[in-house]
Structure formats: structure tokens, C-alpha cells
Scaffold this motif. Structure first.
Motif, PDB file in Angstrom:
ATOM      1  N   UNK A 172       0.858  -1.187   0.000  1.00 41.68           N
ATOM      2  CA  UNK A 172       0.000   0.000   0.000  1.00 41.68           C
ATOM      3  C   UNK A 172       0.892   1.234   0.000  1.00 41.68           C
ATOM      4  N   UNK A 173       0.830   2.008  -1.066  1.00 41.12           N
ATOM      5  CA  UNK A 173       1.644   3.211  -1.184  1.00 41.12           C
ATOM      6  C   UNK A 173       0.832   4.427  -0.754  1.00 41.12           C
ATOM      7  N   UNK A 174       1.233   5.123   0.297  1.00 41.59           N
ATOM      8  CA  UNK A 174       0.484   6.305   0.749  1.00 41.59           C
ATOM      9  C   UNK A 174       0.704   7.497  -0.174  1.00 41.59           C
ATOM     10  N   UNK A 175      -0.272   8.396  -0.183  1.00 47.77           N
ATOM     11  CA  UNK A 175      -0.186   9.633  -0.955  1.00 47.77           C
ATOM     12  C   UNK A 175       0.084  10.762   0.032  1.00 47.77           C
ATOM     13  N   UNK A 176       1.230  11.451  -0.094  1.00 44.01           N
ATOM     14  CA  UNK A 176       1.631  12.443   0.917  1.00 44.01           C
ATOM     15  C   UNK A 176       0.933  13.793   0.748  1.00 44.01           C
ATOM     16  N   UNK A 177      -0.324  13.856   1.138  1.00 41.27           N
ATOM     17  CA  UNK A 177      -1.066  15.118   1.113  1.00 41.27           C
ATOM     18  C   UNK A 177      -1.811  15.272   2.429  1.00 41.27           C
ATOM     19  N   UNK A 178      -2.254  16.489   2.726  1.00 48.36           N
ATOM     20  CA  UNK A 178      -2.884  16.767   4.013  1.00 48.36           C
ATOM     21  C   UNK A 178      -4.272  16.160   4.114  1.00 48.36           C
ATOM     22  N   UNK A 179      -5.028  16.171   3.020  1.00 45.96           N
ATOM     23  CA  UNK A 179      -6.370  15.599   3.087  1.00 45.96           C
ATOM     24  C   UNK A 179      -6.270  14.078   3.121  1.00 45.96           C
ATOM     25  N   UNK A 180      -7.288  13.428   3.666  1.00 48.41           N
ATOM     26  CA  UNK A 180      -7.302  11.978   3.720  1.00 48.41           C
ATOM     27  C   UNK A 180      -7.695  11.424   2.363  1.00 48.41           C
ATOM     28  N   UNK A 181      -6.883  10.547   1.826  1.00 52.84           N
ATOM     29  CA  UNK A 181      -7.186   9.931   0.543  1.00 52.84           C
ATOM     30  C   UNK A 181      -6.728   8.476   0.566  1.00 52.84           C
ATOM     31  N   UNK A 182      -7.185   7.714  -0.411  1.00 53.47           N
ATOM     32  CA  UNK A 182      -6.919   6.283  -0.408  1.00 53.47           C
ATOM     33  C   UNK A 182      -5.483   5.967  -0.829  1.00 53.47           C
ATOM     34  N   UNK A 183      -4.856   5.010  -0.136  1.00 58.51           N
ATOM     35  CA  UNK A 183      -3.552   4.529  -0.555  1.00 58.51           C
ATOM     36  C   UNK A 183      -3.664   3.764  -1.866  1.00 58.51           C
ATOM     37  N   UNK A 184      -2.551   3.685  -2.594  1.00 58.83           N
ATOM     38  CA  UNK A 184      -2.500   2.971  -3.865  1.00 58.83           C
ATOM     39  C   UNK A 184      -2.166   1.515  -3.589  1.00 58.83           C
ATOM     40  N   UNK A 185      -3.009   0.612  -4.022  1.00 58.56           N
ATOM     41  CA  UNK A 185      -2.789  -0.821  -3.838  1.00 58.56           C
ATOM     42  C   UNK A 185      -1.914  -1.360  -4.964  1.00 58.56           C
ATOM     43  N   UNK A 186      -0.911  -2.116  -4.588  1.00 59.79           N
ATOM     44  CA  UNK A 186      -0.056  -2.800  -5.545  1.00 59.79           C
ATOM     45  C   UNK A 186      -0.099  -4.291  -5.243  1.00 59.79           C
ATOM     46  N   UNK A 187      -0.311  -5.106  -6.259  1.00 59.46           N
ATOM     47  CA  UNK A 187      -0.358  -6.556  -6.069  1.00 59.46           C
ATOM     48  C   UNK A 187       0.491  -7.224  -7.142  1.00 59.46           C
ATOM     49  N   UNK A 188       1.382  -8.112  -6.700  1.00 61.11           N
ATOM     50  CA  UNK A 188       2.188  -8.874  -7.654  1.00 61.11           C
ATOM     51  C   UNK A 188       1.570 -10.249  -7.812  1.00 61.11           C
ATOM     52  N   UNK A 189       1.087 -10.502  -9.003  1.00 63.00           N
ATOM     53  CA  UNK A 189       0.417 -11.764  -9.311  1.00 63.00           C
ATOM     54  C   UNK A 189       1.412 -12.659 -10.035  1.00 63.00           C
ATOM     55  N   UNK A 190       1.540 -13.901  -9.555  1.00 65.34           N
ATOM     56  CA  UNK A 190       2.560 -14.785 -10.134  1.00 65.34           C
ATOM     57  C   UNK A 190       2.065 -16.222 -10.082  1.00 65.34           C
TER      58      UNK A 190
END
Length: 573
Positions: A172-190
Motif C-alpha cells: 500500500x503506497x500512501x499519498x503524501x497530502x494533508x487531506x485523507x485519501x486512499x492509498x494505492x494498492x499494488x499486487x504482484x500476481x505470479x
């Protein structure tokens, strides 16, 4: 009954209980083992990795993989966690267990109908309701054994992913801003040595300026740039940005980033010349990704005709907030490749539409408050596409007569009859060579679109069409000045009760009413028709200050009359 008989009976019971315990334990062990890859633990919420081992002897991924994205519009469970929106708190505003099950069933029906192997989701409350969705789909015979969510502390909704193939790692990659927003989901499928990385996004809404979405794009870009070169990945999500965001966000009032957008500039879905800002940018083409634009992305909305680009409607205007972006690695003739022409908007044969707009989850007013009524789906439409193993695309070709500098497999995996805009350097913004060049609809009853029916120069003009029972702004633009222009010029044709008005920011409007378009202090609507192009030239009012040099321009339509107007070659000179 003798004491010995009692002991034998008790022994049998104990043996049966032990056997039953062992069977249940083994079943739970293998179930947990099979689903562990999709679990997001605390490490994911902190941006760490959640890793599962690689089973050996697995088959590879199939030769064709379908990927999709769907903003489900608020899928909540019936458990009070304290982060819910008020209307999704158990027992509030008609959110009953029965209504929650209906929402879950409707989402499951859509996901099943989309039929993707991998589907990214937005506006999912948590892993609990995602598991409920998995179970519901399983009961329908649609099995997604693997799941993940982009953990975001104290967020009402998250990004999520369902996959038919093993998810080995999540982040889960956070977004560095003051307002609350959704983290970016990363999934490695193998599986079986084949890998595909999927990013699921849900950027800040347009209640916020572009800087919030630019921050999300930068966070995503940084993560992408850290991947090993040649990694096959795909970007999914609700970006709250249109595919041509750069062309409209200044007029719409979101430009607090000096003209830069997250989706177009940071993720590089357009090519532009910052030293010649008067030239229109163009969209990245498929056939340049593997050669001259290796850090760019191709936006799959480019696969569709302009009048079919829509997954969301806002105030009557077609929007493309949902996206699938593909990188150069899906055009390099290795691993997997994007299957040209496979991108589509999924309407389920019209079932997901109602009165020309997405059939959203329905709520009805009771007094001043809205209550769930248990019908509808989402205010967004799903989108989907296919990836194909590059070697399969290359197979079946007996010859490859391309020059040695061009990879044969690459040629076969790319549709070289690409809808790529070759921008004539003699064209400028306002010639509508690539986009609407900043123009937006002023009212939901009017549409603004590029049109090839008539063109003063080049191949396209801008068409404004509609009708209203009241006098309304049909189309508007905010033009940025370069230098110190004195005049606004434009060409126009069409019919309707037309008035043109312009001003500097916060200044007084100056009116130019049809049919003579002479300057006036007030608006006046009279019938007008021009079957050929008319060239107009309006003097600009002086700029009140150095930070207010833009020019606001509007085309107004008189009430009750059909309005159909084309404009071209709009210039500040």
C-alpha cells in the motif's frame, strides 16, 4: 450396560472426535494457506510487503488474461467500525441487513458478468466486506480465490483487488497530502514463473484541486520507477481525472499546478513541448512506447471513438474518470502484451444504464434526508481489456519483413494502424487538432465535442449543441495569455439564438450579440444562422493586473430554441 461396554463406546466417541478435529484442522490449514497471499496485514498499511512462498510445480498463467476495473460506489458491510459514512452505519437511513445483502448481490452480479480474471475495485469498505463479496461470488460459481485491499488507516473506503491467480505480494503506497485519501494498492500476481503487477488507484475527488491528484501520480510514478526494467504491469483506477484532463482543468478551475496534471504529465500519457506552449500536446501512441517513449503510458480510452468515451456522467457531461493505463513493457514483444482493440466499457447490454446515465445505487429523499431503497448498481461503469502472451501473438506469422531495428514480436503485438495524432506544427490551441482545447459545457443540456463535419482549418472544429427552456451558457473556456494580446479572433457557423461574451477574470462582461456581433453592454438574443464560416474579431479589455491576464469566453444560448454551433481557430492575438 457393562462397564467394559461403556468404555468401548466412550473410546469410539473419543476417536471419532479426534478424527473430526484432524479433518477440520487440515481443511482450515489448506484454506488459510491458499488465501494468505490475498490478506493485507498491518505491514501493508505501513507500506511494507506481505510475502507468501512460491509453490513449485504450478502451471503458468494462461495465454490470455482479462483485467478490469469497477468503482462499486460504496460497498459496506453491516458492522459498525466507526469509519463509515453516516448513511452506511447499521440501521441508519435504511441501511438494513436486507439492503446490505442486496447491494452485495448487485455488485457480485456485475463482477460476475464482467468476467475478468483480475478486477480492481474502488470504494470497498474493508477486507471483511471483500470476503463477503468473494463468498457471494463463490456461491454463484464465480471463484476468486485471492483478494487484497489497499489498507488506509481511518479511511471509509479502500481500493481492492480480486484475482483468479495467486497474489504473492501486496503493498500500500500512501499519498503524501494533508487531506485523507486512499492509498494505492499494488499486487504482484505470479504463477508458474509468469508475473504481472497490478496497481489499483482511487485519487482525490474534484472537490479538491489538481495538486492533490498530482501528489498521487507522483507517488505512483516513484513506485513504478523503482520496478525492475521490463516489469509487466498495468495501472487501474478511478483517477478523478479525464483522459484529456490537461485540456479542460484550467477552465474548470482545478489548475493550481501551473498547468501540470497527474494523469497526463506525471504518468506521461501525452507528449508536449514545454518551450512552445502554444502548440497543442498530443496523446502517446502505442507504436512509440517501445522505442521513443519508454517511460510513457498509453491510455486505453484512445481505443474508442470520442463520442463513446464515458464511464461516468457529471451534470450531463461524459467523463472518463476510470482508466486502464499500459506501459512500454506491454509492447516490447516479451512476457505479456496488450491486445489491441480489446478495451471496452461494460454496460451489461444496457442493464447498468438508466435514462442515458449509469444506473447508480438509489437513495430517495424522505423530508430532508436520503434513504436507501435497495436498487441500482453504481454511478460508474466497469471497464475491461485483455493481455495476451507476446509469443502467442507472434506465433503463426511465417515472415517478418520489418527492418532489423524493429522487433518482429513487437510489430505483431501492436496495431500499427494506430489512432495517433500527427500534430501539424502550424496548428495552435484553439484549432482543436487533438482535444477540445479547454472548452467545457456550461450546462447539462448542452454538449461540447470535437467534430469533423466542418473545419475552418485542419480536420476538426468544436461543436456545441443543445436546447434549454431558460437562457443558459452553452459552452465556456478560460484562455491563457502568452505575451500581451489585444484581440480575440474566432471563426463560427451554425444556428441558434446566440450571444458571445468575454471578460478578464473578475471583470465586467462585454457582450457581442448575433446576428451582427457588435459590442453591447447587455445580452440580447435574436435568431441567427450562418451556413458558412464567419470570421469574428473582438477587442480585449485591458488586464487589471499581471496575475489576471486570462480571458474568459462564453457562448450563450437563448431559451427554447435549438442551438447548433461550430467554432474554429480561436486565438488571442
Amino acid at each position: 450396560m457393562s462397564r467394559r461396554t461403556k468404555r468401548r463406546s466412550l473410546s469410539r466417541v473419543v476417536i471419532l472426535v479426534v478424527l473430526l478435529f484432524l479433518v477440520v484442522s487440515f481443511a482450515l490449514f489448506f484454506y488459510i494457506r491458499s488465501t494468505k497471499a490475498g490478506q493485507n496485514g498491518a505491514g501493508a498499511a505501513r507500506g511494507g510487503l506481505v510475502v507468501d512462498g512460491r509453490p513449485t510445480g504450478e502451471p503458468p498463467l494462461p495465454d490470455t488474461i482479462s483485467v478490469a476495473f469497477y468503482n462499486v460506489e460504496n460497498l459496506f458491510d453491516f458492522v459498525l467500525d466507526g469509519t463509515e459514512y453516516d448513511e452506511y452505519k447499521p440501521g441508519w437511513f435504511g441501511w438494513t441487513e436486507e439492503v446490505q445483502r442486496k447491494k452485495l448481490d448487485n455488485v457480485a452480479q456485475v463482477v460476475a458478468a464482467v468476467g475478468a480474471d483480475i478486477i480492481g475495485l474502488a470504494e470497498v469498505e474493508n477486507m471483511n466486506v471483500l470476503r463477503e463479496l468473494q463468498a457471494h461470488l463463490d456461491g454463484m460459481g464465480v471463484v476468486y480465490p485471492y483478494a487484497a485491499v489497499g489498507e488506509t488507516p481511518r479511511s471509509a473506503v479502500l481500493t481492492a483487488l480480486l484475482s483468479k491467480f495467486p497474489i504473492r505480494e501486496t503493498r500500500s503506497t500512501p499519498v503524501p497530502i494533508e487531506i485523507r485519501t486512499r492509498n494505492i494498492l499494488e499486487a504482484r500476481i505470479e504463477r508458474g514463473g509468469d508475473e504481472l503487477t497490478v496497481f489499483v488507484n482511487h485519487w482525490a475527488s474534484k472537490r479538491n484541486p489538481e495538486s492533490t491528484r498530482l501528489a498521487a501520480a507522483k507517488a505512483l510514478r516513484a513506485r513504478i520507477d523503482s520496478l525492475p526494467r521490463g516489469t509487466d504491469y498495468v495501472i487501474l483506477g478511478d483517477f478523478n481525472s479525464n483522459y484529456n484532463e490537461f485540456a479542460t482543468f484550467h477552465t474548470a478551475g482545478f489548475n493550481d499546478t501551473e498547468g501540470r496534471t497527474g494523469i497526463n504529465h506525471v504518468l506521461k500519457t501525452i507528449v508536449y513541448n514545454p518551450d512552445r506552449p502554444y502548440l497543442p500536446p498530443r496523446f502517446v501512441c502505442k507504436n512509440e512506447l517501445a522505442t521513443t517513449c519508454t517511460d510513457c503510458h498509453y491510455n486505453l480510452w484512445r481505443e474508442l471513438d470520442e463520442d463513446k468515451r464515458m464511464s461516468y456522467i457529471f451534470r450531463g457531461a461524459m467523463n472518463t474518470l476510470d482508466h486502464i493505463l499500459v506501459p512500454s513493457s506491454l509492447f516490447d514483444g516479451k512476457g505479456f502484451s496488450y491486445l489491441s482493440g480489446s478495451f471496452e466499457v461494460f454496460t451489461w447490454d444496457g442493464r447498468l444504464m438508466r435514462d442515458g446515465v449509469p444506473y447508480r445505487w438509489q437513495m430517495r429523499f424522505r423530508g430532508k434526508e436520503q434513504y436507501h431503497i435497495g436498487t441500482g448498481y453504481s454511478d460508474h461503469l466497469p471497464i475491461r481489456a485483455k493481455l495476451v502472451r507476446a509469443s502467442v501473438l507472434a506465433g503463426g506469422a511465417d515472415e517478418c519483413d520489418e527492418p532489423e531495428s524493429v522487433n518482429c514480436d513487437n510489430r505483431l503485438s501492436i496495431d500499427f494502424f494506430d489512432n495517433c495524432d500527427v500534430v501539424d506544427t502550424s496548428k495552435r490551441k484553439g484549432d482543436f487538432a487533438v482535444t477540445v482545447d479547454g472548452w467545457v459545457s456550461g450546462d447539462s443540456r448542452f454538449t461540447v465535442a470535437r467534430d469533423s463535419t466542418f473545419a475552418k482549418i485542419g480536420t476538426h472544429s468544436l461543436r456545441i449543441r443543445g436546447q434549454h427552456s431558460e437562457n443558459r451558457t452553452a459552452a465556456r473556456v478560460r484562455l491563457q495569455s502568452h505575451g500581451a494580446p489585444n484581440f480575440l479572433t474566432m471563426s463560427i457557423r451554425g444556428s441558434g439564438n446566440l450571444s458571445i461574451r468575454l471578460r478578464r477574470p473578475d471583470g465586467r462582461w462585454e457582450y457581442y450579440n448575433a446576428p451582427d456581433f457588435q459590442q453591447s453592454k447587455s445580452v440580447r438574443y435574436r435568431p441567427w444562422r450562418a451556413n458558412s464560416w464567419i470570421d469574428l474579431r473582438f477587442p480585449l479589455p485591458p488586464a487589471p493586473s499581471s496575475d489576471k491576464t486570462d480571458v474568459e469566453l462564453e457562448l450563450r444560448a437563448g431559451k427554447d430554441e435549438s442551438f447548433l454551433v461550430w467554432i474554429d481557430r480561436v486565438r488571442l492575438e
